[in-house]
Design an enzyme around this catalytic site. Structure first.
Site, PDB file in Angstrom:
ATOM      1  N   ARG A  43      -0.391  -0.330  21.404  1.00  0.00           N
ATOM      2  CA  ARG A  43       0.608  -1.052  22.208  1.00  0.00           C
ATOM      3  C   ARG A  43       1.911  -0.269  22.226  1.00  0.00           C
ATOM      4  O   ARG A  43       2.482  -0.025  23.287  1.00  0.00           O
ATOM      5  CB  ARG A  43       0.819  -2.443  21.579  1.00  0.00           C
ATOM      6  CG  ARG A  43       1.907  -3.245  22.228  1.00  0.00           C
ATOM      7  CD  ARG A  43       2.031  -4.590  21.578  1.00  0.00           C
ATOM      8  NE  ARG A  43       2.408  -4.519  20.149  1.00  0.00           N
ATOM      9  CZ  ARG A  43       2.597  -5.575  19.378  1.00  0.00           C
ATOM     10  NH1 ARG A  43       2.410  -6.790  19.860  1.00  0.00           N
ATOM     11  NH2 ARG A  43       2.949  -5.427  18.111  1.00  0.00           N
ATOM     12  N   GLY A  60      -1.469   0.993   9.447  1.00  0.00           N
ATOM     13  CA  GLY A  60      -1.950   1.527   8.177  1.00  0.00           C
ATOM     14  C   GLY A  60      -3.457   1.757   8.151  1.00  0.00           C
ATOM     15  O   GLY A  60      -3.920   2.815   7.702  1.00  0.00           O
ATOM     16  N   ALA A  61      -4.219   0.791   8.646  1.00  0.00           N
ATOM     17  CA  ALA A  61      -5.681   0.932   8.605  1.00  0.00           C
ATOM     18  C   ALA A  61      -6.128   2.071   9.522  1.00  0.00           C
ATOM     19  O   ALA A  61      -7.018   2.853   9.170  1.00  0.00           O
ATOM     20  CB  ALA A  61      -6.341  -0.380   9.011  1.00  0.00           C
ATOM     21  N   ALA A  87      -2.507   1.795  15.622  1.00  0.00           N
ATOM     22  CA  ALA A  87      -1.934   2.981  14.965  1.00  0.00           C
ATOM     23  C   ALA A  87      -1.184   2.577  13.698  1.00  0.00           C
ATOM     24  O   ALA A  87      -0.227   3.218  13.306  1.00  0.00           O
ATOM     25  CB  ALA A  87      -1.007   3.709  15.931  1.00  0.00           C
ATOM     26  N   LYS A 102       0.825  -1.222   0.000  1.00  0.00           N
ATOM     27  CA  LYS A 102       0.000   0.000   0.000  1.00  0.00           C
ATOM     28  C   LYS A 102       0.859   1.272   0.000  1.00  0.00           C
ATOM     29  O   LYS A 102       0.462   2.289  -0.534  1.00  0.00           O
ATOM     30  CB  LYS A 102      -0.936   0.005   1.207  1.00  0.00           C
ATOM     31  CG  LYS A 102      -2.049  -1.023   1.106  1.00  0.00           C
ATOM     32  CD  LYS A 102      -3.055  -0.871   2.224  1.00  0.00           C
ATOM     33  CE  LYS A 102      -4.128  -1.937   2.125  1.00  0.00           C
ATOM     34  NZ  LYS A 102      -5.182  -1.781   3.124  1.00  0.00           N
TER      35      LYS A 102
HETATM   36  P1  NAP Z   1      -0.452  -2.821  10.588  1.00  0.00           P
HETATM   37  O1  NAP Z   1      -0.170  -1.568   9.850  1.00  0.00           O
HETATM   38  O2  NAP Z   1       0.565  -3.889  10.647  1.00  0.00           O
HETATM   39  O3  NAP Z   1      -0.865  -2.418  12.113  1.00  0.00           O
HETATM   40  C1  NAP Z   1      -1.088  -3.419  13.063  1.00  0.00           C
HETATM   41  C2  NAP Z   1      -1.632  -2.802  14.358  1.00  0.00           C
HETATM   42  O4  NAP Z   1      -1.971  -3.869  15.248  1.00  0.00           O
HETATM   43  C3  NAP Z   1      -0.614  -1.932  15.096  1.00  0.00           C
HETATM   44  O5  NAP Z   1      -1.302  -0.907  15.781  1.00  0.00           O
HETATM   45  C4  NAP Z   1      -0.006  -2.942  16.092  1.00  0.00           C
HETATM   46  O6  NAP Z   1       0.533  -2.346  17.256  1.00  0.00           O
HETATM   47  C5  NAP Z   1      -1.235  -3.740  16.476  1.00  0.00           C
HETATM   48  N1  NAP Z   1      -0.925  -5.065  16.994  1.00  0.00           N
HETATM   49  C6  NAP Z   1      -0.515  -6.156  16.288  1.00  0.00           C
HETATM   50  N2  NAP Z   1      -0.364  -7.206  17.115  1.00  0.00           N
HETATM   51  C7  NAP Z   1      -0.685  -6.779  18.352  1.00  0.00           C
HETATM   52  C8  NAP Z   1      -0.737  -7.407  19.627  1.00  0.00           C
HETATM   53  N3  NAP Z   1      -0.430  -8.711  19.801  1.00  0.00           N
HETATM   54  N4  NAP Z   1      -1.117  -6.671  20.708  1.00  0.00           N
HETATM   55  C9  NAP Z   1      -1.444  -5.361  20.547  1.00  0.00           C
HETATM   56  N5  NAP Z   1      -1.419  -4.711  19.372  1.00  0.00           N
HETATM   57  C10 NAP Z   1      -1.047  -5.413  18.286  1.00  0.00           C
HETATM   58  O7  NAP Z   1      -1.775  -3.531  10.016  1.00  0.00           O
HETATM   59  P2  NAP Z   1      -3.051  -2.862   9.296  1.00  0.00           P
HETATM   60  O8  NAP Z   1      -2.848  -2.895   7.846  1.00  0.00           O
HETATM   61  O9  NAP Z   1      -3.362  -1.576   9.964  1.00  0.00           O
HETATM   62  O10 NAP Z   1      -4.177  -3.966   9.620  1.00  0.00           O
HETATM   63  C11 NAP Z   1      -4.603  -4.204  10.946  1.00  0.00           C
HETATM   64  C12 NAP Z   1      -5.807  -5.153  10.961  1.00  0.00           C
HETATM   65  O11 NAP Z   1      -6.894  -4.557  10.253  1.00  0.00           O
HETATM   66  C13 NAP Z   1      -5.545  -6.511  10.286  1.00  0.00           C
HETATM   67  O12 NAP Z   1      -6.211  -7.503  11.029  1.00  0.00           O
HETATM   68  C14 NAP Z   1      -6.206  -6.360   8.926  1.00  0.00           C
HETATM   69  O13 NAP Z   1      -6.665  -7.588   8.389  1.00  0.00           O
HETATM   70  C15 NAP Z   1      -7.395  -5.461   9.272  1.00  0.00           C
HETATM   71  N6  NAP Z   1      -7.839  -4.672   8.110  1.00  0.00           N
HETATM   72  C16 NAP Z   1      -9.132  -4.802   7.722  1.00  0.00           C
HETATM   73  C17 NAP Z   1      -9.591  -4.076   6.645  1.00  0.00           C
HETATM   74  C18 NAP Z   1     -11.021  -4.217   6.220  1.00  0.00           C
HETATM   75  O14 NAP Z   1     -11.330  -3.797   5.088  1.00  0.00           O
HETATM   76  N7  NAP Z   1     -11.914  -4.757   7.033  1.00  0.00           N
HETATM   77  C19 NAP Z   1      -8.734  -3.195   5.962  1.00  0.00           C
HETATM   78  C20 NAP Z   1      -7.406  -3.060   6.404  1.00  0.00           C
HETATM   79  C21 NAP Z   1      -6.967  -3.810   7.485  1.00  0.00           C
HETATM   80  P3  NAP Z   1       2.091  -1.913  17.317  1.00  0.00           P
HETATM   81  O15 NAP Z   1       2.171  -0.577  16.622  1.00  0.00           O
HETATM   82  O16 NAP Z   1       2.365  -1.839  18.778  1.00  0.00           O
HETATM   83  O17 NAP Z   1       2.873  -2.977  16.599  1.00  0.00           O
END
Ligand code: NAP
Length: 281
Positions: A151, A129-130, A127, A65
């Site tokens: 976190r 990408g989403a 915090a 992305k």
């Molecule tokens: P990302 O950029 O990798 O961000 C992951 C987030 O989750 C960060 O805030 C991270 O915290 C936190 N995290 C991960 N493991 C954790 C744990 N064990 N305990 C506490 N916090 C934790 O991922 P993303 O792209 O934003 O996606 C995040 C989620 O949203 C995924 O499950 C994805 O499938 C979902 N999503 C859904 C849609 C939809 O259309 N429904 C679209 C996009 C994403 P840290 O900063 O502390 O690492």
């Protein structure tokens, strides 16, 4: 035959091909929706292969992305401010990068649940990408208060700083039980954007909010869509709080993309049903 597809790596989890093809077929649009699983080494050459008039566009997912910002020819203002694209549109051989994650999230809230974000108090958990796309879009909609809990507190602070350029004071806190008590007591919408609760994710069994702290009168929106009913959604239902699952955002970001590609109104219900079926199979 015209081509659209989803670009990412890996892609085994993606259900976009199923619900986008269902929409194309419904409108009898002669195009095939592909799964473009491309490694980082092949990303640049992949962009050369798509540049022709049969390429309509693409969805972009993890981990590209941000990388694709530099590979398209133009980006929209909101994609630039969010700092990521999840959709490419071929406009007369000019590849334009859009971000429909935030706008799809808002469209699901408004059209499916009648929730108007303007003036509302919001807590975003996560915090990454989403969170960035959702927070940006909620601020554009005129929310009155935003807290970001993560976190890694520095990531929440960095996101808050970046978003404050849009004029709203943002509170960033560490994600733990103690610090969540106050924001949870006075909020209209809570959005989980962490991977907690995701199937095959880092912590599939837990809710990002301790179940005893879930308020009854706020909408609980978990953007994790697999499983359809996450531990957070289950706990919120037990509390009889209103809930929104992640499949809505997934489908509506696709609805917005479909409309950009085809300039045709997307068949929302058909797309949602196809997505649900794909997830359950
Ligand atoms: P990302 O950029 O990798 O961000 C992951 C987030 O989750 C960060 O805030 C991270 O915290 C936190 N995290 C991960 N493991 C954790 C744990 N064990 N305990 C506490 N916090 C934790 O991922 P993303 O792209 O934003 O996606 C995040 C989620 O949203 C995924 O499950 C994805 O499938 C979902 N999503 C859904 C849609 C939809 O259309 N429904 C679209 C996009 C994403 P840290 O900063 O502390 O690492």
């Amino acid at each position: 035959m015209k081509r659209i597809g989803i670009l990412g790596y890996p892609l085994s989890h993606s259900i976009s091909p199923e619900f986008q093809q269902a929409a194309l077929d419904h409108h009898e649009i002669k195009a095939t929706f592909h799964r473009w699983e491309v490694t980082a080494d092949d990303l640049n050459s992949f962009f050369e292969t798509i540049r022709d008039s049969n390429f309509i566009g693409a969805s972009v997912t993890i981990p590209y992305k941000e990388k694709c910002l530099d590979l398209v020819d133009e980006i929209t203002e909101s994609a630039r401010l969010i700092g990521a694209i999840n959709c490419i549109v071929n406009r007369d051989n000019v590849l334009v990068g859009h971000n429909t994650d935030g706008s799809g999230f808002i469209r699901a809230l408004k059209t499916k649940y009648g929730f108007e974000p303007s003036g509302k108090k919001v807590l975003i958990i996560g915090a990454g990408g989403a969170a960035k796309a959702i927070a940006y879009s909620l601020i554009q909609e005129g929310i009155s208060q935003l807290t970001i809990a993560n976190r890694t507190i520095t990531r929440a602070e960095e996101l808050a700083q970046r978003l404050e350029r849009n004029g709203l004071k943002i509170n960033s806190i560490k994600l733990d039980k103690q610090t969540l008590v106050a924001p949870l007591s006075n909020v209209d919408l809570i959005v989980n954007t962490t991977s907690i609760g995701m199937k095959n994710g880092p912590d599939p069994q837990h809710s990002p909010i301790p179940p005893d702290l879930i308020p009854q009168n706020a909408i609980i929106n978990d953007i994790v869509y697999n499983p359809i009913e996450t531990p957070l959604i289950k706990a919120a239902k037990l509390k009889q709080a209103p809930t929104i699952g992640g499949l809505d955002m997934l489908v509506y970001q696709g609805v917005e993309a479909f409309e950009l590609w085809t300039k045709t109104l997307a068949p929302e219900t058909i797309m949602y049903d196809a997505a649900q079926k794909a997830l359950r199979s």
